[in-house]
Design an enzyme around this catalytic site. Structure first.
Site, PDB file in Angstrom:
ATOM      1  N   ILE A  52       0.793  -1.052  -0.092  1.00 47.58           N
ATOM      2  CA  ILE A  52       0.036   0.219   0.110  1.00 47.58           C
ATOM      3  C   ILE A  52       0.929   1.173   0.007  1.00 47.58           C
ATOM      4  O   ILE A  52       1.614   1.325   0.840  1.00 47.58           O
ATOM      5  CB  ILE A  52      -0.928  -0.124   1.370  1.00 47.58           C
ATOM      6  CG1 ILE A  52      -1.593  -1.265   1.315  1.00 47.58           C
ATOM      7  CG2 ILE A  52      -1.793   1.346   1.404  1.00 47.58           C
ATOM      8  CD1 ILE A  52      -2.669  -1.413   2.714  1.00 47.58           C
ATOM      9  N   PRO A  53       0.642   2.295  -1.070  1.00 46.03           N
ATOM     10  CA  PRO A  53       1.249   3.360  -0.967  1.00 46.03           C
ATOM     11  C   PRO A  53       1.099   4.261   0.155  1.00 46.03           C
ATOM     12  O   PRO A  53       0.599   5.454  -0.161  1.00 46.03           O
ATOM     13  CB  PRO A  53       0.904   4.135  -2.475  1.00 46.03           C
ATOM     14  CG  PRO A  53      -0.361   3.358  -2.591  1.00 46.03           C
ATOM     15  CD  PRO A  53      -0.353   1.901  -1.887  1.00 46.03           C
ATOM     16  N   CYS A  54       1.319   3.886   1.304  1.00 46.46           N
ATOM     17  CA  CYS A  54       0.535   4.792   2.633  1.00 46.46           C
ATOM     18  C   CYS A  54       1.534   6.057   2.565  1.00 46.46           C
ATOM     19  O   CYS A  54       0.999   7.095   3.049  1.00 46.46           O
ATOM     20  CB  CYS A  54       1.208   3.865   3.835  1.00 46.46           C
ATOM     21  SG  CYS A  54       2.570   3.053   3.842  1.00 46.46           S
ATOM     22  N   HIS A  55       2.461   6.055   1.955  1.00 44.63           N
ATOM     23  CA  HIS A  55       3.395   7.500   1.816  1.00 44.63           C
ATOM     24  C   HIS A  55       2.603   8.521   1.038  1.00 44.63           C
ATOM     25  O   HIS A  55       3.040   9.709   1.260  1.00 44.63           O
ATOM     26  CB  HIS A  55       4.683   7.094   1.344  1.00 44.63           C
ATOM     27  CG  HIS A  55       4.919   6.847  -0.245  1.00 44.63           C
ATOM     28  ND1 HIS A  55       4.401   5.467  -0.395  1.00 44.63           N
ATOM     29  CD2 HIS A  55       4.761   7.443  -1.544  1.00 44.63           C
ATOM     30  CE1 HIS A  55       4.478   5.555  -1.856  1.00 44.63           C
ATOM     31  NE2 HIS A  55       4.667   6.628  -2.315  1.00 44.63           N
TER      32      HIS A  55
END
Length: 123
Positions: A52-55
């Site tokens: 997941i591209p949580c950034h």
DNA sequence: ATTTTGACGGCAC
DNA sequence: CGTGCCGCCAAAA
């Protein structure tokens, strides 16, 4: 895994490269604007890094978690810069330029099914 | 079952 | 524009 986390996953995965989305927007997108805080939990507990591209999920102010528990600069910051996300400060992104909200049309030529594992692997 | 605590958000100062 | 406080909801203690 609850359906909530699953929805969050779907929404966050849709965030195009170089753009960011706020916790509140994600929460609202899944139909539960009050659970913005909970979205953050899903990110923090976010399973495998890269899944997941949580950034790309930031605060409503545009601030993002640039440092980890140990006080070391988080790869998030580097990744955001690397993706071309406009930054205002060391831990702030320019929402005015890169604020993307779910539900809107995806950016042209911006496939959402990018292999993040490979992207992270570059690090 | 009750209290505490958040990767939040909005409003007041 | 930075800080503080309260409100929300759910998981953890």
């Amino acid at each position: 895994m609850g359906a909530f986390n699953d929805k969050v996953y779907a929404v966050v995965s849709q965030i195009p490269e170089g753009y960011v989305c706020t916790y509140g927007d994600v929460a609202r997108a899944i139909g539960q604007p009050r659970k913005a805080l909970f979205v953050g939990y899903a990110m923090r507990s976010s399973t495998a890094p890269g899944a997941i591209p949580c950034h790309r999920v930031v605060f409503k102010d545009g601030r993002f978690w640039a440092y980890d528990e140990e006080g070391n600069p988080s790869p998030q910051k580097i990744m955001l810069e690397r993706e071309g996300t406009p930054l205002l400060d060391d831990d702030h992104v320019d929402l005015k330029k890169c604020h993307w909200t779910p539900g809107t049309t995806d950016v042209e030529g911006r496939p959402t099914d990018i292999d993040w594992a490979a992207e992270m692997g570059d690090f």
